[in-house]
Write a protein that holds these residues in place. Structure first.
Motif, PDB file in Angstrom:
ATOM      1  N   PHE A   1       0.804  -1.224   0.000  1.00  9.10           N
ATOM      2  CA  PHE A   1       0.000   0.000   0.000  1.00  9.10           C
ATOM      3  C   PHE A   1       0.839   1.277   0.000  1.00  9.10           C
ATOM      4  CE2 PHE A   1      -2.913  -2.802   2.830  1.00  9.10           C
ATOM      5  CZ  PHE A   1      -3.370  -3.485   1.720  1.00  9.10           C
ATOM      6  N   ASN A   2       2.174   1.127   0.061  1.00 11.13           N
ATOM      7  CA  ASN A   2       3.023   2.328   0.120  1.00 11.13           C
ATOM      8  C   ASN A   2       2.844   3.216  -1.098  1.00 11.13           C
ATOM      9  OD1 ASN A   2       3.987   1.514   2.493  1.00 11.13           O
ATOM     10  ND2 ASN A   2       6.101   1.128   1.837  1.00 11.13           N
ATOM     11  N   GLY A   3       2.487   4.476  -0.881  1.00  8.52           N
ATOM     12  CA  GLY A   3       2.402   5.459  -1.967  1.00  8.52           C
ATOM     13  C   GLY A   3       1.288   5.188  -2.970  1.00  8.52           C
ATOM     14  N   VAL A   4       0.321   4.390  -2.569  1.00 15.98           N
ATOM     15  CA  VAL A   4      -0.745   4.000  -3.497  1.00 15.98           C
ATOM     16  C   VAL A   4      -1.933   4.962  -3.375  1.00 15.98           C
ATOM     17  CG1 VAL A   4      -2.528   2.220  -3.618  1.00 15.98           C
ATOM     18  CG2 VAL A   4      -0.150   1.564  -3.733  1.00 15.98           C
ATOM     19  N   LYS A   5      -2.456   5.457  -4.511  1.00 15.44           N
ATOM     20  CA  LYS A   5      -3.577   6.412  -4.492  1.00 15.44           C
ATOM     21  C   LYS A   5      -4.824   5.862  -5.184  1.00 15.44           C
ATOM     22  CE  LYS A   5      -2.487  11.303  -4.242  1.00 15.44           C
ATOM     23  NZ  LYS A   5      -1.568  11.173  -3.147  1.00 15.44           N
ATOM     24  N   ARG A   6      -4.600   5.205  -6.337  1.00 18.39           N
ATOM     25  CA  ARG A   6      -5.746   4.661  -7.086  1.00 18.39           C
ATOM     26  C   ARG A   6      -5.665   3.136  -7.066  1.00 18.39           C
ATOM     27  NH1 ARG A   6      -4.391   9.193  -9.779  1.00 18.39           N
ATOM     28  NH2 ARG A   6      -2.729   8.003 -10.745  1.00 18.39           N
ATOM     29  N   VAL A   7      -6.727   2.532  -6.517  1.00 16.27           N
ATOM     30  CA  VAL A   7      -6.715   1.078  -6.334  1.00 16.27           C
ATOM     31  C   VAL A   7      -7.964   0.456  -6.925  1.00 16.27           C
ATOM     32  CG1 VAL A   7      -6.626  -0.777  -4.627  1.00 16.27           C
ATOM     33  CG2 VAL A   7      -5.463   1.355  -4.162  1.00 16.27           C
ATOM     34  N   VAL A   8      -7.797  -0.712  -7.552  1.00 15.49           N
ATOM     35  CA  VAL A   8      -8.948  -1.465  -8.055  1.00 15.49           C
ATOM     36  C   VAL A   8      -9.011  -2.789  -7.282  1.00 15.49           C
ATOM     37  CG1 VAL A   8     -10.094  -2.432 -10.074  1.00 15.49           C
ATOM     38  CG2 VAL A   8      -8.501  -0.524 -10.362  1.00 15.49           C
ATOM     39  N   ASP A   9     -10.167  -3.042  -6.669  1.00 13.08           N
ATOM     40  CA  ASP A   9     -10.389  -4.301  -5.950  1.00 13.08           C
ATOM     41  C   ASP A   9     -11.365  -5.123  -6.791  1.00 13.08           C
ATOM     42  OD1 ASP A   9     -10.791  -6.300  -4.109  1.00 13.08           O
ATOM     43  OD2 ASP A   9     -11.802  -5.044  -2.607  1.00 13.08           O
ATOM     44  N   LEU A  10     -10.840  -6.127  -7.487  1.00 14.36           N
ATOM     45  CA  LEU A  10     -11.685  -6.951  -8.366  1.00 14.36           C
ATOM     46  C   LEU A  10     -12.264  -8.118  -7.578  1.00 14.36           C
ATOM     47  CD1 LEU A  10      -9.329  -7.119 -11.490  1.00 14.36           C
ATOM     48  CD2 LEU A  10     -11.340  -5.667 -11.207  1.00 14.36           C
ATOM     49  N   CYS A  11     -13.492  -8.484  -7.895  1.00  5.58           N
ATOM     50  CA  CYS A  11     -14.179  -9.593  -7.213  1.00  5.58           C
ATOM     51  C   CYS A  11     -14.195  -9.309  -5.711  1.00  5.58           C
ATOM     52  CB  CYS A  11     -13.481 -10.914  -7.529  1.00  5.58           C
ATOM     53  SG  CYS A  11     -13.386 -11.256  -9.283  1.00  5.58           S
ATOM     54  N   ALA A  12     -14.798  -8.209  -5.360  1.00  6.94           N
ATOM     55  CA  ALA A  12     -14.587  -7.613  -4.042  1.00  6.94           C
ATOM     56  C   ALA A  12     -15.606  -7.972  -2.967  1.00  6.94           C
ATOM     57  CB  ALA A  12     -14.562  -6.097  -4.199  1.00  6.94           C
ATOM     58  N   ALA A  13     -16.766  -8.517  -3.346  1.00  8.62           N
ATOM     59  CA  ALA A  13     -17.830  -8.745  -2.355  1.00  8.62           C
ATOM     60  C   ALA A  13     -17.469  -9.904  -1.413  1.00  8.62           C
ATOM     61  CB  ALA A  13     -19.144  -9.052  -3.075  1.00  8.62           C
TER      62      ALA A  13
END
Ligand code: SAM
Length: 301
Positions: free
Chosen positions: A39-51
């Motif tokens: 997660f270091n320095g991360v701003k835009r994240v996509v969580d696929l298959c998230a439920a």
């Protein structure tokens, strides 16, 4: 996660409820992050298959609370509807459909993602070969989407099952990332073939402009980048084993932490009551059967 005897057996299941995570999977991402600082320095994240959303909860807590990043963006995608999570935009969609990529890009204002994760698992049919094939296709679909949205240098994490064709996947990933590691968090049951590929340092193939098309198979997609099955199979036949890319295997999570295969009688004894679920399922597969039962339509013939 219901109110169940698993509370007494599975330490992560119980802890997830105590700490407010919607699923025990939260610990898998937390342990992967402890090992790889994803997660270091991360701003835009996509969580696929998230439920139901425990990974999105982890991401939301990390980016907004721990890192205080007011302008961070997290997009969560799943076929199932998800109960909202603060700071997370949820999309009910199929990750294998090209439109889903467009929707994510719109939310990011056309900017690339820093980190994409996928904990995808299709519904099991019970037909082993078919299940294995669908799972493998789901990982490839997640990877396809990732190549279209991840920034150079970005990271990708996905759940895998170490089945027959896993070497081929490692090999393909080796062409796309600086480092590919197969990681097994302590909260993932040792008895399961489940593991996570942690891919660091995305390096887009030069001259390749990946685009998703409805009628293009995952095989054709990766052939365009010269990393499809047939290209790799040729390389597999080379006598030099160095040509074959095999991912390093790392077990992560504190050794003193809970063992997900153990039964707990000390921390959680028989006097401990089952806790209520953190989040009731939004659209469980048994919903229709329950409605039919309530109406008296479920008659045994
Ligand atoms: N990471 C989640 C969490 O922490 O709560 C758990 C994910 S669950 C193990 C797997 C999910 O994959 C299911 O919710 C399922 O609906 C989703 N899934 C399977 N195939 C999918 C697809 N083609 N598109 C979107 N989601 C999919």
């Amino acid at each position: 996660m219901g109110k169940s005897s698993k509370d007494k057996r599975d330490i992560y299941y119980r802890r997830a409820k105590e700490q407010g995570w919607r699923a025990r999977s939260a610990f898998k991402l937390l342990q992967l992050n402890d090992e790889f600082q994803l997660f270091n320095g991360v701003k835009r994240v996509v969580d696929l298959c998230a439920a139901p959303g425990s990974w999105s909860q982890v991401l939301s807590r990390e980016l907004y609370q721990n890192q205080n990043q007011k302008d961070a963006k997290i997009v969560a995608v799943d076929l199932q509807p998800m109960t909202p999570i603060e700071g997370v935009t949820t999309i009910q969609a199929d990750i294998t459909h090209p439109k889903t990529l467009q929707s994510i890009l719109e939310i990011f204002g056309g900017e690339p993602a820093d980190f994409v994760c996928s904990d995808g698992a299709p519904d099991v049919t019970g037909l082993h070969d078919l299940d294995e094939y669908i799972q493998a296709q789901l990982i490839l679909s997640a990877l396809q989407l990732t190549t279209c949205i991840l920034k150079p240098g970005g990271s990708f994490v996905a759940k895998i099952f170490r089945g027959r064709d896993i070497d081929l996947l490692y090999s393909q990933l080796g062409y796309l990332f600086d480092k590919v590691i197969c990681a097994k968090p302590r909260s993932s049951r040792g008895t399961s073939l489940e593991a996570f590929i942690v891919c660091l340092g995305y390096k887009p193939r030069s001259g390749w402009n990946p685009t998703l098309e409805l009628n293009k198979s995952t095989e054709e997609f990766f052939e365009d980048a010269n990393i499809g099955k047939s290209y790799n199979l040729q390389h597999f036949e080379l006598p030099d084993p160095e040509e074959r890319k095999i991912a390093k295997f790392i077990a992560c999570g504190d050794l003193n932490d809970g063992d997900s295969d153990a039964t707990y009688t000390i921390d959680i004894d028989s006097t401990v009551k089952g806790l209520d679920p953190v989040q009731m399922p939004t659209a469980p597969p048994y919903k229709k059967a329950l409605e039919m039962k309530r109406r008296g339509d479920l008659v045994r013939r």
